[in-house]
Design an enzyme around this catalytic site. Sequence first.
Site, PDB file in Angstrom:
ATOM      1  N   CYS A 213       0.831  -1.197   0.000  1.00  0.00           N
ATOM      2  CA  CYS A 213       0.000   0.000   0.000  1.00  0.00           C
ATOM      3  C   CYS A 213       0.875   1.259   0.000  1.00  0.00           C
ATOM      4  O   CYS A 213       1.771   1.386   0.830  1.00  0.00           O
ATOM      5  CB  CYS A 213      -0.875  -0.016   1.252  1.00  0.00           C
ATOM      6  SG  CYS A 213      -1.894   1.441   1.406  1.00  0.00           S
TER       7      CYS A 213
ATOM      8  N   CYS B  12      -0.875   5.660   7.183  1.00  0.00           N
ATOM      9  CA  CYS B  12      -2.209   5.215   7.586  1.00  0.00           C
ATOM     10  C   CYS B  12      -2.119   4.452   8.909  1.00  0.00           C
ATOM     11  O   CYS B  12      -1.201   3.683   9.129  1.00  0.00           O
ATOM     12  CB  CYS B  12      -2.772   4.314   6.495  1.00  0.00           C
ATOM     13  SG  CYS B  12      -4.334   3.560   6.914  1.00  0.00           S
TER      14      CYS B  12
ATOM     15  N   CYS C 136      -2.875  -0.363   9.068  1.00  0.00           N
ATOM     16  CA  CYS C 136      -1.937  -1.488   9.122  1.00  0.00           C
ATOM     17  C   CYS C 136      -0.662  -1.056   9.840  1.00  0.00           C
ATOM     18  O   CYS C 136      -0.068  -0.052   9.482  1.00  0.00           O
ATOM     19  CB  CYS C 136      -1.549  -1.936   7.711  1.00  0.00           C
ATOM     20  SG  CYS C 136      -2.921  -2.622   6.769  1.00  0.00           S
TER      21      CYS C 136
ATOM     22  N   GLN D 294     -17.677 -11.259  12.543  1.00  0.00           N
ATOM     23  CA  GLN D 294     -16.203 -11.266  12.402  1.00  0.00           C
ATOM     24  C   GLN D 294     -15.804 -10.619  11.086  1.00  0.00           C
ATOM     25  O   GLN D 294     -16.483 -10.819  10.068  1.00  0.00           O
ATOM     26  CB  GLN D 294     -15.695 -12.709  12.441  1.00  0.00           C
ATOM     27  CG  GLN D 294     -15.911 -13.403  13.777  1.00  0.00           C
ATOM     28  CD  GLN D 294     -14.872 -13.042  14.820  1.00  0.00           C
ATOM     29  OE1 GLN D 294     -13.973 -12.238  14.579  1.00  0.00           O
ATOM     30  NE2 GLN D 294     -15.001 -13.617  15.996  1.00  0.00           N
TER      31      GLN D 294
ATOM     32  N   TYR E 237     -20.702 -15.721  25.459  1.00  0.00           N
ATOM     33  CA  TYR E 237     -20.328 -14.551  24.637  1.00  0.00           C
ATOM     34  C   TYR E 237     -20.597 -14.879  23.162  1.00  0.00           C
ATOM     35  O   TYR E 237     -19.720 -14.773  22.311  1.00  0.00           O
ATOM     36  CB  TYR E 237     -18.849 -14.182  24.827  1.00  0.00           C
ATOM     37  CG  TYR E 237     -18.394 -14.108  26.271  1.00  0.00           C
ATOM     38  CD1 TYR E 237     -18.457 -12.903  26.964  1.00  0.00           C
ATOM     39  CD2 TYR E 237     -17.909 -15.243  26.933  1.00  0.00           C
ATOM     40  CE1 TYR E 237     -18.034 -12.827  28.287  1.00  0.00           C
ATOM     41  CE2 TYR E 237     -17.491 -15.177  28.251  1.00  0.00           C
ATOM     42  CZ  TYR E 237     -17.547 -13.966  28.923  1.00  0.00           C
ATOM     43  OH  TYR E 237     -17.114 -13.905  30.225  1.00  0.00           O
TER      44      TYR E 237
ATOM     45  N   GLU F  31     -25.433 -14.182  25.657  1.00  0.00           N
ATOM     46  CA  GLU F  31     -24.930 -12.940  25.065  1.00  0.00           C
ATOM     47  C   GLU F  31     -25.656 -11.782  25.739  1.00  0.00           C
ATOM     48  O   GLU F  31     -26.860 -11.844  25.945  1.00  0.00           O
ATOM     49  CB  GLU F  31     -25.199 -12.980  23.550  1.00  0.00           C
ATOM     50  CG  GLU F  31     -25.170 -11.655  22.833  1.00  0.00           C
ATOM     51  CD  GLU F  31     -23.813 -10.944  22.870  1.00  0.00           C
ATOM     52  OE1 GLU F  31     -22.775 -11.576  22.634  1.00  0.00           O
ATOM     53  OE2 GLU F  31     -23.823  -9.732  23.166  1.00  0.00           O
TER      54      GLU F  31
ATOM     55  N   CYS G 227      -9.198 -12.900  21.568  1.00  0.00           N
ATOM     56  CA  CYS G 227      -8.547 -11.920  20.696  1.00  0.00           C
ATOM     57  C   CYS G 227      -7.478 -11.148  21.469  1.00  0.00           C
ATOM     58  O   CYS G 227      -6.957 -10.160  20.978  1.00  0.00           O
ATOM     59  CB  CYS G 227      -9.575 -10.977  20.084  1.00  0.00           C
ATOM     60  SG  CYS G 227     -10.581 -10.146  21.312  1.00  0.00           S
TER      61      CYS G 227
HETATM   62  N1  SAH Z   1     -18.703 -15.595  19.341  1.00  0.00           N
HETATM   63  C1  SAH Z   1     -19.221 -14.473  18.593  1.00  0.00           C
HETATM   64  C2  SAH Z   1     -19.022 -13.106  19.257  1.00  0.00           C
HETATM   65  C3  SAH Z   1     -17.702 -12.822  19.885  1.00  0.00           C
HETATM   66  S1  SAH Z   1     -17.444 -11.134  20.337  1.00  0.00           S
HETATM   67  C4  SAH Z   1     -18.658 -14.472  17.182  1.00  0.00           C
HETATM   68  O1  SAH Z   1     -17.633 -15.094  16.921  1.00  0.00           O
HETATM   69  O2  SAH Z   1     -19.255 -13.841  16.307  1.00  0.00           O
HETATM   70  C5  SAH Z   1     -17.802 -11.114  22.056  1.00  0.00           C
HETATM   71  C6  SAH Z   1     -19.273 -10.978  22.377  1.00  0.00           C
HETATM   72  O3  SAH Z   1     -19.413 -10.976  23.801  1.00  0.00           O
HETATM   73  C7  SAH Z   1     -19.935  -9.702  21.887  1.00  0.00           C
HETATM   74  O4  SAH Z   1     -21.067 -10.048  21.148  1.00  0.00           O
HETATM   75  C8  SAH Z   1     -20.315  -8.944  23.185  1.00  0.00           C
HETATM   76  O5  SAH Z   1     -21.526  -8.240  23.069  1.00  0.00           O
HETATM   77  C9  SAH Z   1     -20.449 -10.076  24.173  1.00  0.00           C
HETATM   78  N2  SAH Z   1     -20.220  -9.770  25.595  1.00  0.00           N
HETATM   79  C10 SAH Z   1     -19.324  -8.915  26.138  1.00  0.00           C
HETATM   80  N3  SAH Z   1     -19.313  -8.999  27.487  1.00  0.00           N
HETATM   81  C11 SAH Z   1     -20.255  -9.938  27.809  1.00  0.00           C
HETATM   82  C12 SAH Z   1     -20.701 -10.501  29.058  1.00  0.00           C
HETATM   83  N4  SAH Z   1     -20.197 -10.099  30.215  1.00  0.00           N
HETATM   84  N5  SAH Z   1     -21.636 -11.460  28.995  1.00  0.00           N
HETATM   85  C13 SAH Z   1     -22.153 -11.889  27.821  1.00  0.00           C
HETATM   86  N6  SAH Z   1     -21.757 -11.393  26.628  1.00  0.00           N
HETATM   87  C14 SAH Z   1     -20.821 -10.439  26.609  1.00  0.00           C
END
Ligand code: SAH
Length: 456
Positions: A75, A81, A84, A286, A315, A336, A411
């Site tokens: 790039c 930027c 990256c 994602q 989550y 969630e 992550c």
């Molecule tokens: N597994 C999913 C989302 C992962 S991101 C995927 O791969 O698409 C993490 C998620 O956790 C988000 O949606 C966020 O809203 C949720 N989150 C954050 N803190 C939380 C908590 N204390 N209890 C439940 N969900 C939570």
Amino acid sequence: MGIPVKVDSVYEVVIEDIGTDGEGIGHIAGFTVFVPRAVIGDRVSVKIDKVGKRYAVGHIESVVEPSDYRIQPLCPVANRCGGCHIQAMAYDAQLAYKTRHVKDALQRIGGFDDVSVLDTIGMERPWHYRNKAQLPVGVFSGRPVMGFFAAGTHDIVDIDTCPIQHPAVDAAIKAVKDYVSSYNVAVYDEMTGKGLLRHIMVRVGFNSGQVMVVPVINGDSIPHAKEFTDMLRQNIDGLASVVLNINRRRTNVILGSQCKVIYGNDHIMDTLCGLTFKISPLSFFQVNPRQTEVLYTKAIEYAGLDGTQTVLDAYCGIGTISLIAAQKAAKIYGIEEIQQAVDDARENARLNDISNVEFICAKAEDAIGRFIEDKVRIDVIIMDPPRKGCDKGFLETAVRLCPERMVYVSCNPATLARDMRFLADHGYKATAVQPVDMFPHTTHVETVVLMSRVEK
Ligand code: SAH
């Protein structure tokens, strides 16, 4: 001993490591110096900009001897930027760095001296991988500019093309710049809070080919909306949705909570691991769909499902992992905290005709206790928490549930290491640690870990 480094002085430094924002790290007479844009192995001439008690920060004046890993970034604006951080590092070296970074965190923070970390799974072609862009819009010398903020600033680095985004993003940039010039649309000014157009978000379904464009505006309508959507349609193949997002607040948060459809649907669809998902402007999905399939496939493999298990997916977001796991399990519970995501998860279950899932809208740490109270046996726990990791109360209850396996998708290697230490101290052993490169050319890394119950 005094600090051996002075502001505005120039020193020669060998870059030994890189930090979490991709900055090179070296030493001058034992004193730590951070050098943005330097690559591990570079010998650079550095001018010092700032000296603190424990470290200094400088910038490269010249590369005296380039690292074997230094390459010409693809790039043209890679050096300015803020998107990256490590495009100047050869891709193989990026992957090796990520593996080492995970290993370091597990050793330093988790105290795991002997755990082996598998090689980071990279992409064959680490370009055009993102399905979502959020580009600020500005003006410079009377012309519209769009791009990413320069590292550490709010100055827009103007681009016409971005090599990590889907090509639909380039087409959207062109159409939006033409629209702003043709109709003299007022762009938002962060300093005064005046002006209309703030950001353009673009989301793309890689497998469906559907594209969504979301102008984020400080108002509730845009001028010449019909001409705007026509310009988008002419430039973008697969345009399926144009949604205004209203954000009148003076804040750095990009999206507001209110959306208004001005063309097509209020969502796009995409498929992942053979299932269909609905993506709304505000829902989490994602950003690297190809590597997400790699990551989820690993997570499901580690879960060791044979159709008989009851699985907790904590989550769970819009239920992606839950629904993929559901095909190989007896029953899935997803937890969630965001209601909109739970609504999407339920709708995704219906769309895919999956009925052995139940989604709970609550904080994971608050809801997990009910499986103990209700005497529900959980065989496998999958967890994919945000960067801050799992709540301690969640982990305490997780070990009381005594599942055979826990699959941790993370992550953030630092909080992963902390949480793995807790699980290791409470009857679980790390049996596989697999980093996956979801974000090529940045320092971010995703890791999936299998923790297996130690037989007593
Ligand atoms: N597994 C999913 C989302 C992962 S991101 C995927 O791969 O698409 C993490 C998620 O956790 C988000 O949606 C966020 O809203 C949720 N989150 C954050 N803190 C939380 C908590 N204390 N209890 C439940 N969900 C939570």
